[in-house]
Design a protein around this motif. Structure first.
Motif, PDB file in Angstrom:
ATOM      1  N   ASP A  87      29.714 -20.362  76.977  1.00  0.00           N
ATOM      2  CA  ASP A  87      29.309 -19.524  76.143  1.00  0.00           C
ATOM      3  C   ASP A  87      29.281 -18.009  76.436  1.00  0.00           C
ATOM      4  N   ARG A  88      29.886 -17.717  77.531  1.00  0.00           N
ATOM      5  CA  ARG A  88      30.147 -16.349  77.738  1.00  0.00           C
ATOM      6  C   ARG A  88      31.636 -16.079  77.154  1.00  0.00           C
ATOM      7  N   HIS A  89      32.671 -16.886  77.318  1.00  0.00           N
ATOM      8  CA  HIS A  89      33.816 -16.940  76.871  1.00  0.00           C
ATOM      9  C   HIS A  89      34.007 -16.777  75.274  1.00  0.00           C
ATOM     10  N   TRP A  90      33.244 -17.766  74.774  1.00  0.00           N
ATOM     11  CA  TRP A  90      33.025 -17.481  73.334  1.00  0.00           C
ATOM     12  C   TRP A  90      32.358 -16.460  72.841  1.00  0.00           C
ATOM     13  N   ALA A  91      31.738 -15.686  73.487  1.00  0.00           N
ATOM     14  CA  ALA A  91      30.965 -14.403  73.011  1.00  0.00           C
ATOM     15  C   ALA A  91      31.973 -13.371  73.148  1.00  0.00           C
ATOM     16  N   LEU A  92      33.017 -13.635  73.942  1.00  0.00           N
ATOM     17  CA  LEU A  92      34.379 -12.611  73.933  1.00  0.00           C
ATOM     18  C   LEU A  92      35.012 -12.798  72.637  1.00  0.00           C
ATOM     19  N   ILE A  93      35.378 -14.234  72.348  1.00  0.00           N
ATOM     20  CA  ILE A  93      35.989 -14.693  71.503  1.00  0.00           C
ATOM     21  C   ILE A  93      35.438 -14.278  70.104  1.00  0.00           C
ATOM     22  N   LEU A  94      34.404 -14.326  69.705  1.00  0.00           N
ATOM     23  CA  LEU A  94      33.754 -14.001  68.694  1.00  0.00           C
ATOM     24  C   LEU A  94      33.574 -12.450  68.464  1.00  0.00           C
ATOM     25  N   SER A  95      33.421 -11.761  69.507  1.00  0.00           N
ATOM     26  CA  SER A  95      33.278 -10.206  69.491  1.00  0.00           C
ATOM     27  C   SER A  95      34.839  -9.775  69.188  1.00  0.00           C
ATOM     28  N   THR A  96      35.830 -10.204  69.525  1.00  0.00           N
ATOM     29  CA  THR A  96      37.014 -10.021  69.063  1.00  0.00           C
ATOM     30  C   THR A  96      37.399 -10.261  67.565  1.00  0.00           C
ATOM     31  N   ALA A  97      36.774 -11.361  67.071  1.00  0.00           N
ATOM     32  CA  ALA A  97      36.896 -11.719  65.803  1.00  0.00           C
ATOM     33  C   ALA A  97      36.066 -10.782  64.830  1.00  0.00           C
ATOM     34  N   LEU A  98      34.824 -10.443  65.460  1.00  0.00           N
ATOM     35  CA  LEU A  98      34.071  -9.452  64.582  1.00  0.00           C
ATOM     36  C   LEU A  98      34.986  -8.106  64.384  1.00  0.00           C
ATOM     37  N   ALA A  99      35.317  -7.594  65.512  1.00  0.00           N
ATOM     38  CA  ALA A  99      35.985  -6.284  65.412  1.00  0.00           C
ATOM     39  C   ALA A  99      37.270  -6.325  64.699  1.00  0.00           C
ATOM     40  N   TRP A 100      38.065  -7.429  64.755  1.00  0.00           N
ATOM     41  CA  TRP A 100      39.335  -7.284  63.886  1.00  0.00           C
ATOM     42  C   TRP A 100      38.852  -7.588  62.426  1.00  0.00           C
ATOM     43  N   GLY A 101      37.501  -8.350  62.059  1.00  0.00           N
ATOM     44  CA  GLY A 101      37.201  -8.606  60.784  1.00  0.00           C
ATOM     45  C   GLY A 101      36.907  -6.985  60.176  1.00  0.00           C
ATOM     46  N   LEU A 102      36.364  -6.227  60.751  1.00  0.00           N
ATOM     47  CA  LEU A 102      36.025  -4.979  60.588  1.00  0.00           C
ATOM     48  C   LEU A 102      37.231  -4.097  60.180  1.00  0.00           C
ATOM     49  N   VAL A 103      38.179  -4.196  61.099  1.00  0.00           N
ATOM     50  CA  VAL A 103      39.234  -3.432  61.022  1.00  0.00           C
ATOM     51  C   VAL A 103      40.120  -3.774  59.637  1.00  0.00           C
ATOM     52  N   TYR A 104      40.014  -5.252  59.533  1.00  0.00           N
ATOM     53  CA  TYR A 104      40.520  -5.543  58.202  1.00  0.00           C
ATOM     54  C   TYR A 104      39.935  -5.173  56.938  1.00  0.00           C
ATOM     55  N   ALA A 105      38.782  -5.144  56.825  1.00  0.00           N
ATOM     56  CA  ALA A 105      37.792  -4.727  55.941  1.00  0.00           C
ATOM     57  C   ALA A 105      38.141  -3.009  55.680  1.00  0.00           C
ATOM     58  N   MET A 106      38.482  -2.452  56.642  1.00  0.00           N
ATOM     59  CA  MET A 106      38.482  -0.885  56.826  1.00  0.00           C
ATOM     60  C   MET A 106      39.924  -0.642  56.294  1.00  0.00           C
ATOM     61  N   SER A 107      40.781  -1.380  56.641  1.00  0.00           N
ATOM     62  CA  SER A 107      42.429  -0.966  56.067  1.00  0.00           C
ATOM     63  C   SER A 107      42.414  -1.464  54.410  1.00  0.00           C
ATOM     64  N   LEU A 108      41.628  -2.266  54.184  1.00  0.00           N
ATOM     65  CA  LEU A 108      41.629  -2.714  52.653  1.00  0.00           C
ATOM     66  C   LEU A 108      40.685  -1.544  51.816  1.00  0.00           C
ATOM     67  N   SER A 109      39.778  -0.985  52.425  1.00  0.00           N
ATOM     68  CA  SER A 109      38.809  -0.085  51.795  1.00  0.00           C
ATOM     69  C   SER A 109      39.398   1.489  51.963  1.00  0.00           C
ATOM     70  N   GLN A 110      40.085   1.838  52.997  1.00  0.00           N
ATOM     71  CA  GLN A 110      40.233   3.217  52.997  1.00  0.00           C
ATOM     72  C   GLN A 110      41.873   3.432  52.679  1.00  0.00           C
ATOM     73  N   MET A 111      42.073   4.484  51.600  1.00  0.00           N
ATOM     74  CA  MET A 111      43.216   4.761  51.019  1.00  0.00           C
ATOM     75  C   MET A 111      44.455   5.053  52.286  1.00  0.00           C
ATOM     76  N   ARG A 112      43.944   5.846  53.406  1.00  0.00           N
ATOM     77  CA  ARG A 112      44.518   6.179  54.556  1.00  0.00           C
ATOM     78  C   ARG A 112      45.429   5.276  55.348  1.00  0.00           C
ATOM     79  N   PHE A 113      44.787   3.974  55.052  1.00  0.00           N
ATOM     80  CA  PHE A 113      45.572   2.667  55.561  1.00  0.00           C
ATOM     81  C   PHE A 113      46.126   1.728  54.833  1.00  0.00           C
ATOM     82  N   SER A 114      46.325   2.291  53.532  1.00  0.00           N
ATOM     83  CA  SER A 114      46.797   1.327  52.557  1.00  0.00           C
ATOM     84  C   SER A 114      48.318   1.102  52.902  1.00  0.00           C
ATOM     85  N   SER A 115      49.007   1.868  53.665  1.00  0.00           N
ATOM     86  CA  SER A 115      50.417   1.487  53.898  1.00  0.00           C
ATOM     87  C   SER A 115      50.604   0.552  55.010  1.00  0.00           C
ATOM     88  N   SER A 116      49.197   0.059  55.640  1.00  0.00           N
ATOM     89  CA  SER A 116      49.408  -0.826  56.719  1.00  0.00           C
ATOM     90  C   SER A 116      48.433  -1.758  56.406  1.00  0.00           C
TER      91      SER A 116
END
Length: 373
Positions: A87-116
């Motif tokens: 349960d605890r290890h999956w909490a780390l996995i899901l937290s990492t997945a959520l953090a990256w999902g937010l990074v991905y959304a930011m890279s798509l919505s912010q013009m300064r990250f359009s090149s990456s």
């Protein structure tokens, strides 16, 4: 981990196997999230202007990776401990997945990250593919991780669907494919686990056969040779008494010679059943040592207690006899009883020899009696 540390109960073994696989597959996974973030930040239009954001993301993904590495498997192999670790290890996995999902959304919505943004898209595809094929042991948790990886980005693409329609449709189709692949991977994992459980059951059955006398269903000499020293060592550590009763059926050869070996086998089985009725504590170990010789290990039992139990057995056996083909035959036994004494017994062999001498003394004195060592 040694074979002795592997849980033998099916449910505990399933959790143990899942924990082992999860630990191996997440050990290095966290570093790729960190590297992907460094690439997304480093190839942004002006990474030096987003220094605070870049360092914050670096610290976040480095911390999540470090927590994965530091989260060691439990030393206790119980179902409760293993489930808690998962349960605890999956909490780390899901937290990492959520953090990256937010990074991905930011890279798509912010013009300064359009090149990456393409780096973020490719990383999301890579992470989700790894999730579908490597973490299928828990299907619904893996689906949750896929949703956390994809959903923020898909919602962002949907918001800008006029410009990103092709990417949105492509990622949505790939997400559907990953769900199908995950379902298949889960079935394959469960099938492999079922095979392991069957092998574990067969191994336990073979061990039981190796440790059990087939005729009487008591422990055999092999079990006695392993159990006796272990119980003796435990008694020495705890300071508790350990008594040993050795039993020998009187004139058993005459039964074999007069009535045949099949009747002799019936006599041995009846004798073992009488032992189970008299020495019926869960802690008592009943064993057939060979031929017509039997033994009982009695932990936390004094010499006098063991003698009374042995005498009660002798009297009941002599009073009931042995039913054979409608005839009642007399059946008696000679018994030697002893309790471990550190002053006299310097080893398990010495203790056994002392009780064995008492058994031979009972036979020499006329049989059908109990002699204490």
């Amino acid at each position: 981990m040694s074979d002795t540390a592997v849980p033998r109960q099916p449910h505990a073994f399933s959790l143990w196997r899942e924990a082992q696989d999860t630990r191996v597959r997440t050990r290095l996974g966290g570093v790729f999230y960190l590297l992907a973030w460094l690439l997304v930040w480093g190839f942004a239009q002006a990474p030096q202007q987003d220094m605070l954001l870049g360092l914050g993301g670096t610290l976040l993904f480095a911390s999540l990776w470090g927590l994965r590495l530091a989260h060691a498997l439990p030393t206790e192999q119980s179902s409760k401990a293993l489930q808690r670790w998962l349960d605890r290890h999956w909490a780390l996995i899901l937290s990492t997945a959520l953090a990256w999902g937010l990074v991905y959304a930011m890279s798509l919505s912010q013009m300064r990250f359009s090149s990456s943004a393409n780096i973020a898209t490719l990383s999301t595809i890579a992470f989700s593919t790894a999730m579908a094929f490597n973490f299928a042991m828990r299907k619904y948790r893996a689906i949750t991780a896929l949703v956390l990886l994809y959903l923020p980005g898909l919602l962002t693409l949907l918001w800008h669907y006029q410009e990103q329609l092709a990417t949105l449709v492509t990622l949505a189709c790939y997400f559907a494919y990953l769900l199908l692949a995950l379902n298949r991977s889960h079935r394959e994992y469960r099938a492999t686990l079922e095979l392991e459980l069957q092998l574990l059951e067969q191994q336990a059955r073979l061990e039981q056969i190796n440790r059990t006398d087939s005729l009487t269903q008591l422990g055999n000499r092999y079990l006695f040779n392993n159990l006796f020293p272990a119980m003796l060592a435990n008694a020495q550590r705890s300071g508790e008494a350990l008594s040993l009763v050795l039993l020998d059926i009187d004139f058993f050869k005459q039964i074999n010679d007069q009535y045949g070996h099949i009747s002799g086998d019936s006599c041995l089985a009846a004798f073992a059943e009488r032992m189970r009725l008299n020495f019926r504590r869960d802690s008592d170990a009943l064993l057939r040592l060979g031929g017509e010789e039997f033994g009982v290990l009695l932990p936390n039992t004094s010499l006098e207690q063991a003698r009374l139990m042995a005498e009660d057995f002798r009297q009941q056996l002599a009073g009931e006899g042995f039913q054979l083909e409608g005839h009642l035959l007399p059946l008696t036994a000679s018994l030697g009883v002893g309790c471990f004494d550190p002053a006299r017994d310097h080893s398990a062999e010495g203790f056994f020899r002392r009780v064995d001498n008492a058994l031979y003394a009972a036979k020499a004195a006329g049989r059908n009696r109990v002699v204490t060592a």
